[in-house]
Write a protein that holds these residues in place. Structure first.
Motif, mmCIF file in Angstrom:
data_model
loop_
_atom_site.group_PDB
_atom_site.id
_atom_site.type_symbol
_atom_site.label_atom_id
_atom_site.label_comp_id
_atom_site.label_asym_id
_atom_site.label_seq_id
_atom_site.Cartn_x
_atom_site.Cartn_y
_atom_site.Cartn_z
ATOM 1 N N PRO A 127 49.078 1.205 59.858
ATOM 2 C CA PRO A 127 48.095 1.144 60.951
ATOM 3 C C PRO A 127 47.872 2.509 61.612
ATOM 4 N N ALA A 128 48.943 3.300 61.747
ATOM 5 C CA ALA A 128 48.787 4.636 62.321
ATOM 6 C C ALA A 128 47.904 5.505 61.426
ATOM 7 N N ARG A 173 45.550 4.409 59.417
ATOM 8 C CA ARG A 173 44.174 3.929 59.571
ATOM 9 C C ARG A 173 43.516 4.539 60.812
ATOM 10 N N THR A 174 44.285 4.573 61.903
ATOM 11 C CA THR A 174 43.750 5.136 63.151
ATOM 12 C C THR A 174 43.478 6.623 62.999
ATOM 13 N N ALA A 187 40.337 7.281 61.068
ATOM 14 C CA ALA A 187 39.151 7.070 61.911
ATOM 15 C C ALA A 187 39.043 8.108 63.029
ATOM 16 N N ALA A 224 40.572 8.155 65.773
ATOM 17 C CA ALA A 224 40.299 7.333 66.949
ATOM 18 C C ALA A 224 41.094 7.777 68.177
ATOM 19 N N ALA A 225 42.442 7.762 68.062
ATOM 20 C CA ALA A 225 43.264 8.031 69.242
ATOM 21 C C ALA A 225 44.708 8.255 68.799
ATOM 22 N N VAL A 230 48.502 7.560 68.115
ATOM 23 C CA VAL A 230 49.250 6.341 67.851
ATOM 24 C C VAL A 230 50.531 6.722 67.131
ATOM 25 N N TYR A 245 40.415 13.728 67.808
ATOM 26 C CA TYR A 245 40.420 12.323 68.197
ATOM 27 C C TYR A 245 39.264 12.041 69.157
#
Length: 415
Positions: free
Chosen positions: A45-46, A48-49, A52, A54-55, A57, A236
């Motif tokens: 999941p990290a 994936r973030t 993207a 995104a932020a 994590v 990010y």
């Protein structure tokens, strides 16, 4: 009439061949199971973030290992092959680098090949090369750094500086995966100082380069590579890093690394890891329509035999004043020692992973020194037989049922 000199395989070609064989071995069934396994639930999941942008994590660890997992997802898709592909590459690089380390230290092909074979059969490497965790990437960079720094000794001038800088950069990349690699920067600097003191009369190593320059390029290479691993975080969408927050963010990593964690079923103490008293079930449940298991365990012949080899190598290094054997022992001890003093509230058998890799050159060196070639071959066959025996529960093959694990759990603490 002149006779041709006997031909010998070039070390680089043998290293590549061992790496290719290892990559093939690690890739077989790597996508099984098609669900997240053990700490993949944190790192995929990290990744994936990160992909993207995104932020922030999973801020307990630096970014590089998760970025590599993200690269696999970008290349093969968000599936089990994408999650794990670059772990197999890291494993193959590790096999080749352990061959190179042994070759550099002993200068003989047979023990170097043995070290590569033991790495492939070690099972700790096999399991970590088939899971999307950070440790496999860290280990690949560390052993590659050791191989490069060993090779740098015989270089001179600008070439020596370049190789030492590359070795430092590889250590920096290892630290960019997990901070557990930090001690190896200190070890590298200490090794340079020790070798320079031993060879002060004739400068046999790194000719034409003064010691401060070697230490400088080592540290600068490591620092630059480490800081560059944070580059994606500057982009990010939410809470990006800045030059002003980059260094303070290291304190965040430290705080999360040293936090007190709740007890865990598979926790174990550092003294138990060489004895393999508490291996870890990364998976034991129904997955992909069958009961499957993945046990993070070492090959008993290599893990336990390697301890005897470390002791034998230490004895021989003192008796015969062998710097090569002492270096092999130091690699194992250097990887193990930090876990004795590191401020972690919980310990796990997989923390011994990097140390277990350095048992491979130790075992190869001890066998080469103390036993016949026939006995060496017999030991390889024993290690291979144990690998085959445990294969169903290190590769997540379908099992007969919930109690199938009893076939492979030799001791109650392995359950």
């Amino acid at each position: 009439m002149m006779t041709a000199a006997p031909s010998h395989p070039r070390p680089i070609l043998v290293a590549v061949l061992l790496g290719l064989v290892a990559e093939t071995l690690f890739l077989i069934r790597v996508s099984v199971p098609h669900t997240l396994v053990f700490d993949e639930v944190h790192y995929v999941p990290a990744a994936r973030t990160m992909l993207a942008l995104a932020a922030p994590v999973n801020t307990e660890h630096p970014l590089l290992g998760k970025a590599i997992i993200a690269a696999g997802i970008a290349l093969f898709g968000d599936n089990s092959l994408g999650w794990r592909f670059f772990s197999t590459v890291a494993g193959a690089v590790t096999v080749a680098a352990l061959f190179a380390i042994t070759w550099q230290l002993l200068g003989r092909m047979r023990p170097a090949v043995l070290a590569g074979l033991f790495a492939m059969l070690s099972m700790t490497l096999f399991v970590q090369a088939r899971i999307a965790m950070l440790d496999g990437f860290m280990a690949a960079f560390v052993v590659s750094a050791v191989a490069v720094l060993l090779a740098s000794r015989r270089a001179s001038g600008a070439r020596a500086l370049t190789r030492v800088a590359l070795g430092g950069a590889l250590i920096g990349l290892a630290i960019g995966c997990k901070w557990a690699a930090v001690p190896f920067l200190g070890y590298a600097g200490l090794a340079i100082l020790v070798l320079r003191l031993r060879e002060v009369s004739d400068r046999a190593y790194w000719r034409g380069v003064v010691t401060p320059a070697l230490l400088l390029v080592l540290v600068v290479g490591a620092g630059a590579a480490y800081l560059l691993t944070f580059l994606p975080a500057f982009f990010y969408a939410n809470d990006p890093l800045t030059l002003a927050t980059l260094l303070p963010f290291q304190l965040t990593i430290y705080a999360e690394q040293t936090q007190i964690l709740a007890p865990h079923t598979y926790q174990s103490s550092w003294w138990s890891w060489p004895l393999m008293l508490r291996p870890i079930w990364y998976l034991y449940e129904r997955a992909d329509g069958a009961m499957r298991g993945i046990l993070m365990i070492g090959n008993p012949a290599i893990l336990w035999g390697g301890l005897v080899a470390v002791a034998a190598s230490l004895w021989a290094s003192v008796r015969d004043r062998s710097a090569a054997l002492l270096a092999i022992v130091a690699l194992w001890l250097g990887a193990y020692l930090p876990w004795i003093v590191i401020p972690k509230s919980l310990g796990f058998f997989y923390y011994y992973f990097l140390s277990s890799l350095f048992l491979c050159p130790a075992l190869a060196a001890a066998l080469d020194r103390y036993v016949s070639k026939r006995a060496q071959s017999a030991f390889v066959i024993l290690a291979a037989a144990l690998f085959v025996y445990f294969y169903p529960i290190i590769v997540a093959m379908p099992l007969d049922g919930p109690d199938a694990f009893r076939r492979w759990t030799w001791f109650a603490s392995w359950v």
